[in-house]
Design a protein around this motif. Structure first.
Motif, PDB file in Angstrom:
ATOM      1  N   SER A   1      39.230 -16.262  22.181  1.00 27.29           N
ATOM      2  CA  SER A   1      39.099 -15.001  21.803  1.00 27.29           C
ATOM      3  C   SER A   1      39.183 -13.794  22.629  1.00 27.29           C
ATOM      4  CB  SER A   1      37.670 -14.940  21.077  1.00 27.29           C
ATOM      5  OG  SER A   1      37.751 -15.843  19.892  1.00 27.29           O
TER       6      SER A   1
ATOM      7  N   TYR B   1      44.913 -11.793  13.035  1.00 25.29           N
ATOM      8  CA  TYR B   1      43.477 -11.934  13.298  1.00 25.29           C
ATOM      9  C   TYR B   1      43.331 -11.315  14.857  1.00 25.29           C
ATOM     10  CZ  TYR B   1      38.999 -13.300  15.101  1.00 25.29           C
ATOM     11  OH  TYR B   1      37.926 -13.284  15.582  1.00 25.29           O
TER      12      TYR B   1
ATOM     13  N   TYR C   1      35.446  -9.461  19.655  1.00 20.24           N
ATOM     14  CA  TYR C   1      34.782 -10.015  21.155  1.00 20.24           C
ATOM     15  C   TYR C   1      35.504 -10.737  21.974  1.00 20.24           C
ATOM     16  CZ  TYR C   1      34.092 -14.613  19.126  1.00 20.24           C
ATOM     17  OH  TYR C   1      34.210 -16.039  18.728  1.00 20.24           O
TER      18      TYR C   1
ATOM     19  N   ARG D   1      31.605 -22.725  25.313  1.00 18.31           N
ATOM     20  CA  ARG D   1      32.857 -22.942  24.203  1.00 18.31           C
ATOM     21  C   ARG D   1      32.663 -21.485  23.510  1.00 18.31           C
ATOM     22  NH1 ARG D   1      31.352 -26.232  20.282  1.00 18.31           N
ATOM     23  NH2 ARG D   1      29.466 -26.947  21.241  1.00 18.31           N
ATOM     24  N   TYR D   2      31.778 -20.673  23.591  1.00 11.56           N
ATOM     25  CA  TYR D   2      31.628 -19.388  23.061  1.00 11.56           C
ATOM     26  C   TYR D   2      32.807 -18.579  22.924  1.00 11.56           C
ATOM     27  CZ  TYR D   2      29.334 -15.624  20.481  1.00 11.56           C
ATOM     28  OH  TYR D   2      29.102 -14.840  19.521  1.00 11.56           O
ATOM     29  N   GLY D   3      33.369 -18.616  21.751  1.00 14.26           N
ATOM     30  CA  GLY D   3      34.743 -17.629  21.324  1.00 14.26           C
ATOM     31  C   GLY D   3      35.762 -18.518  21.444  1.00 14.26           C
ATOM     32  N   ILE D   4      35.856 -19.844  21.588  1.00 18.15           N
ATOM     33  CA  ILE D   4      36.989 -20.672  21.636  1.00 18.15           C
ATOM     34  C   ILE D   4      37.193 -21.041  20.026  1.00 18.15           C
ATOM     35  CG2 ILE D   4      38.060 -22.746  22.462  1.00 18.15           C
ATOM     36  CD1 ILE D   4      37.442 -20.757  24.731  1.00 18.15           C
ATOM     37  N   ILE D   5      38.102 -20.855  19.547  1.00 19.74           N
ATOM     38  CA  ILE D   5      38.280 -21.213  18.084  1.00 19.74           C
ATOM     39  C   ILE D   5      38.200 -22.796  18.070  1.00 19.74           C
ATOM     40  CG2 ILE D   5      39.720 -21.390  15.993  1.00 19.74           C
ATOM     41  CD1 ILE D   5      40.908 -18.665  16.862  1.00 19.74           C
ATOM     42  N   PRO D   6      37.362 -23.490  17.331  1.00 18.58           N
ATOM     43  CA  PRO D   6      37.024 -24.657  17.455  1.00 18.58           C
ATOM     44  C   PRO D   6      38.096 -25.708  16.804  1.00 18.58           C
ATOM     45  CG  PRO D   6      35.876 -24.053  15.829  1.00 18.58           C
ATOM     46  CD  PRO D   6      36.557 -22.821  16.306  1.00 18.58           C
TER      47      PRO D   6
ATOM     48  N   ARG E   1      24.804 -18.279  24.390  1.00 20.20           N
ATOM     49  CA  ARG E   1      25.427 -18.046  23.021  1.00 20.20           C
ATOM     50  C   ARG E   1      25.955 -19.771  22.748  1.00 20.20           C
ATOM     51  NH1 ARG E   1      29.142 -13.106  24.116  1.00 20.20           N
ATOM     52  NH2 ARG E   1      29.824 -14.398  25.937  1.00 20.20           N
TER      53      ARG E   1
ATOM     54  N   PHE F   1      38.365 -11.857   7.255  1.00 24.94           N
ATOM     55  CA  PHE F   1      39.059 -11.558   8.296  1.00 24.94           C
ATOM     56  C   PHE F   1      40.443 -12.431   7.956  1.00 24.94           C
ATOM     57  CE2 PHE F   1      36.200 -15.073   9.684  1.00 24.94           C
ATOM     58  CZ  PHE F   1      37.271 -16.016   9.875  1.00 24.94           C
TER      59      PHE F   1
END
Lengths: 475, 452
Positions: B46, B62, B66, B163-168, B199, B294
């Motif tokens: 992201s 998209y 953040y 991993r915060y912000g990595i599309i899983p 986070r 979104f």
């Protein structure tokens, strides 16, 4: 035919934490739509849950208050379903390992105590709020992710009255713990009812009907009472109860079918992979226990046994945490609990209500109300004067002693002084003495009035009465 | 190209269009606002204000609000992002053929695949455009393309990088990692990217070591396990020869080599176990992609219809197939038999490997049975030992959260092939040291294949 009524309640409670269950977004009730959200709450891709420690502490305090077993290994699961108010497409909940289990709560109904077992308390998160208008649907995500506790009772309740007593007791517990304001009208506390009927004494449960989203305690009672009537009429006619979800319609005071329960939804529950199991240390539980306020049951015992208050008075005080706390604070100084209780629950509350205020916002300090109560207890002022002083306290925020002094209100309780006045009155009213001797009790009232006139209403009425009677006998 | 050649982001950016016309490796090019070390991010990272599609149609519009945790870290450390790289749709694949922008090509042979799912990130390093790129690895999505493109690919311990912000793809298997052209850069990059992030509750508090200053290629007494199930399953003699050369050289440098043969049934279960767990987690992880708040929305008469149409049009057929498989495994009536069983077998596989690895420094095997396949090559028989074991063994690193990396081993028909080493949890220091020794043996540091 006679039936046993079997009722179980599921309560959802929003916790009053500063931030949400799994995100750092601040939450304030009644904020403008979609202003209390961050990327986690609307489930933007890549976001991860982060557990709110305060919410866990609040859950622990409730578990302690409800005498529950606490599972110290906190685990969360996913409940999967698609709905537009559920941004992630799943809710994080505690399906397999609720934080609390096997609890109980005592309720008081019709002069009897009854113990209601509580099956589980678990933590989860709230959904967004939807508004379906004519052409569009609007979504407010502020509520999405707000911490929720679900409290599930065993089917131990057997009437609408018991159910409402149970909810009221829970609500009191929540507010005393300070974990939620628990206002049903605002959706902070929500209640689903499960109800079934079975022939009296039977071991076999009847078909269960669920009544959803009832928004007041009195509606819970009314919904159950109606449902008992509806189901028993059907059963009397030999008809079957359909397993379904109903809602309570306030206008008609009836329940209305919403949907049939055809094969339960498969929520595909499985352990939440982004939150590893978390071990709560004993020290955290002890910390929560040490900081727990006195709960309604403990207070009630104190009021009844130590203060000799009536069950009624105790319940009036307990119904509102702020009222009970005000009372407790004032009792540090007040001499007579019953007198203080009356002064607080009828005089002060009456005054506050008249001024559209409440005990939470009351500016009169508990210690000042206690002093006023002591002035009355010690016969320094009369009850009539007491009312005037209270009103003056409310308007000027002065302490009662100063007001009494300023207004020269001190009660005449000096025997010699009073005797002089009584003799004067008797001398001036020979007719009244005669009336008294002829058995006309009214004469006393007249003469007391005369005494009050001469003392500008400051004579101690009881003392005046006693002395007057004594003097009359002597004449 | 190396990390040391700093502040060339604008120059690197200028090459992108031409490279992309040959390799089809980009989703979005990003003009750097200021100079810095050029870096490319896989398109599931992201980036605030920059299109982030995960190569999936439902995210074609998209734009995140953040930054992923690592994006902030990279910005703080003087890196400048010049592009978002193509990947398999939602990182679900190993070929990079499923990107909504089409197949990504191998710089060594444009008719061959880059491998995936981090294919775009791999080829932009392999072709010398950037010294480093970010990828993600759920089964071998960094380490396989590293092998096919002759570069270094690192997947550290689970929890080492946020991993915060990595599309899983699948939360319990997902790792953030990266590509470089040499081991030293790989060690440096971990210093930049690793560390606790509040986070991501699964991120570790463990201290981040100065890996690059600790680098030491002394192999005396190092215990290295040779993964026999894998070498036995590989039919290509050249791959085995290259591998054996490295093993022998390590032995000469003082390493203690032990061949290990794990339970064959468990090794053959790696792929099906992976498939069940990854797809089960993926189907629920991607339930947020519904066109409501979104992403690409397809209109409908009701909210339900909007969600159904958006999802129907928004995903490729292979994704839908994986969602169906994942959902099936999670149905209450199937969970014991499929999903929970897969979790148990995952544990058994990790235990089987750990019982040897805990007394050793690394487990070593060829990263793939051969060179990168042709783009048009029909997929191989998925029931052979070669496919089941040699092509999928690296998922063990994801099952156990073990640090694992691939680095160049040599060439077969002028196409690069890689060697993989997997170590104990949080023993990245050991991993980099052994990798450095191997790099010294092969002499294959900083090998790139320019296409411009």
């Amino acid at each position: 035919m006679n039936y046993d009524v079997v009722v179980g309640l599921e309560i959802h409670l929003e916790l009053n934490t500063k931030t949400k269950m799994f995100s750092g977004a601040p939450y304030k009730f009644k904020s403008e739509a979609n202003t209390c959200i961050n990327e986690v709450d609307i489930a933007l891709p890549g976001t991860l849950p982060c557990l709110n420690k305060e919410a866990v502490k609040k859950a622990i305090s409730l578990c302690l208050a409800l005498n529950m077993n606490i599972d110290q290994l906190i685990r969360f699961d996913r409940k999967n379903y698609y709905y537009s108010d559920l941004p992630k497409g799943f809710q994080i909940t505690q399906q397999f390992h609720p934080i609390g289990s096997h609890g109980h709560l005592d309720i008081y109904v019709e002069n009897e105590y009854k113990t209601i077992r509580i099956n589980r308390v678990h933590m989860e998160e709230d959904t967004a709020k939807q508004f379906h208008l004519k052409d569009v649907s609007l979504i407010d995500y502020n509520r999405a992710g707000v911490p929720l506790l679900e409290i599930v009772s065993e089917p131990d309740l057997s009437s609408g009255k018991e159910a409402s007593a149970y909810i009221e007791k829970l609500r009191q517990t929540f507010t005393y713990l300070g974990i939620s304001l628990a206002r049903m009208e605002d959706g902070e506390m929500r209640c689903d009812v499960n109800i079934s009927l079975k022939p009296k004494g039977s071991d076999v449960f009847g078909t269960k009907v669920e009544i959803k989203n009832i928004n007041s305690i009195s509606n819970v009672k009314d919904a159950i009472d109606y449902e008992i009537k509806r189901q028993s009429e059907l059963l009397d006619k030999g008809e079957k109860i359909i397993q379904e979800t109903r809602r309570f319609d306030e206008a008609s005071m009836t329940t209305i079918s919403m949907r049939l329960k055809e094969g339960a939804v498969d929520y595909k529950y499985f352990p939440e992979p982004n939150i590893f199991p978390i071990r709560i240390p004993d020290s955290m539980i002890e910390e929560v226990r040490a900081n727990m306020p006195e709960l309604p049951d403990q207070k009630s015992k104190r009021y009844l046994h130590d203060y000799n208050l009536s069950e009624y008075d105790a319940n009036v005080l307990l119904a509102n945490k702020y009222l009970a706390n005000y009372f407790d604070e004032a009792m540090k100084i007040a001499k007579n609990p019953k007198l203080l209780c009356n002064l607080l629950t009828s005089e002060l509350i009456g005054l506050l209500t008249k001024n559209n205020s409440s005990i939470e916002d009351c500016k009169i300090a508990p210690k000042d109300l206690a002093s006023l109560s002591n002035l009355l207890e010690d016969n320094i002022i009369s009850s009539k004067q007491g009312k005037m002083v209270l009103e003056e306290m409310y308007n000027t925020l002065k302490d009662p002693e100063s007001i009494v002094k300023e207004k020269n209100m001190v009660q005449v309780s000096n025997e010699d002084e009073l005797l002089n006045i009584i003799n004067e009155v008797l001398d001036e009213n020979p007719k009244s003495i005669e009336d008294f001797k002829n058995g006309k009790d009214r004469a006393i009232g007249f003469m007391i009035g005369q005494i009050m006139k001469k003392t500008k209403g400051q004579a101690n009425p009881k003392l005046a009465n006693d002395l007057l009677t004594k003097k009359l006998m002597e004449r | 190209m190396k990390l040391e050649n700093t502040s060339t982001a604008i120059k690197a950016y200028e090459k992108l269009a031409e490279v992309n016309s040959k390799l089809n490796c980009l989703v979005t090019s990003v003009k750097p606002a200021k100079e810095g070390i050029p870096i490319v991010l896989k398109d599931n990272v992201s980036t605030a204000g920059i299109l982030t599609t995960a190569s999936c149609r439902i995210l074609e519009n998209y734009i995140p609000v953040y930054n992923a945790h690592i994006v902030d870290k990279l910005n703080e450390n003087g890196f400048a992002c010049i592009g978002k790289a193509s990947m398999d749709e939602l990182a679900m694949g190993g070929t990079n053929l499923t990107a909504v922008t089409g197949p990504c090509k191998n710089p060594y042979d444009l008719n061959r695949i880059s491998g995936g799912s981090s294919g775009g990130s791999a080829v932009l390093v392999a072709s010398g455009v950037v010294p480093v790129s970010i990828g993600s690895d759920t089964g071998d999505s960094i380490r396989k393309p590293a092998s096919f493109n002759g570069i270094v690919g690192v997947k550290p311990t689970y929890g080492r990088i946020s991993r915060y912000g990595i599309i899983p793809y699948a939360s319990s298997l997902d790792h953030v990692g990266y590509f470089t052209t040499c081991v030293k850069d790989a060690a440096k990059m971990l210093e930049v990217l690793a560390g606790r992030d509040d986070r991501d509750m699964t991120s570790s508090y463990k201290e981040v070591l100065p890996y690059s200053s600790l680098l030491n290629s002394d192999m005396n007494g190092k215990k290295i396990l040779v993964f026999k199930n894998v070498t036995d399953a590989i039919s290509n003699k050249e791959v085995i020869n290259e591998f054996n050369c490295i093993v022998n050289s390590l032995k000469e440098k003082g390493a203690i080599i032990k061949e290990v043969y794990f339970d064959e049934t468990l090794m053959k279960a790696i792929l099906p176990t992976y498939y069940i767990i990854a797809n089960a987690e993926a189907t629920t992880n991607h339930s947020n992609l519904d066109g409501i708040s979104f992403g690409r929305r397809v209109d409908g008469d009701s909210v339900d219809e909007i969600m159904m149409k958006s999802r129907t049009e928004g995903f490729g057929p292979w994704i839908k197939k994986r969602f169906v498989v994942g959902s099936y495994a999670l149905f209450e009536e199937n969970q014991d038999r499929i999903f929970r069983k897969a979790q148990k077998i995952r544990r058994m596989i990790v235990d089987e490997v750990m019982k040897e690895l805990k007394d050793a420094d690394a487990l070593m095997a060829p990263a793939a049975p051969g060179k990168a396949p042709l783009i048009n090559e029909s997929s191989s028989d998925e029931l052979t030992d070669e496919y089941l074991i040699a092509d999928n063994h690296m998922a063990i690193g994801n099952f156990g959260g073990l640090p694992s990396m691939t680095l160049p081993m040599g060439y077969v028909d002028n196409m690069p092939i890689g060697v993989n080493i997997t170590c104990n949890r949080f023993k990245e220091e050991d991993m980099f040291n052994i990798a450095l020794a191997i790099e010294n043996i092969t002499g294959l540091a900083d090998k790139t294949k320019e296409v411009f």
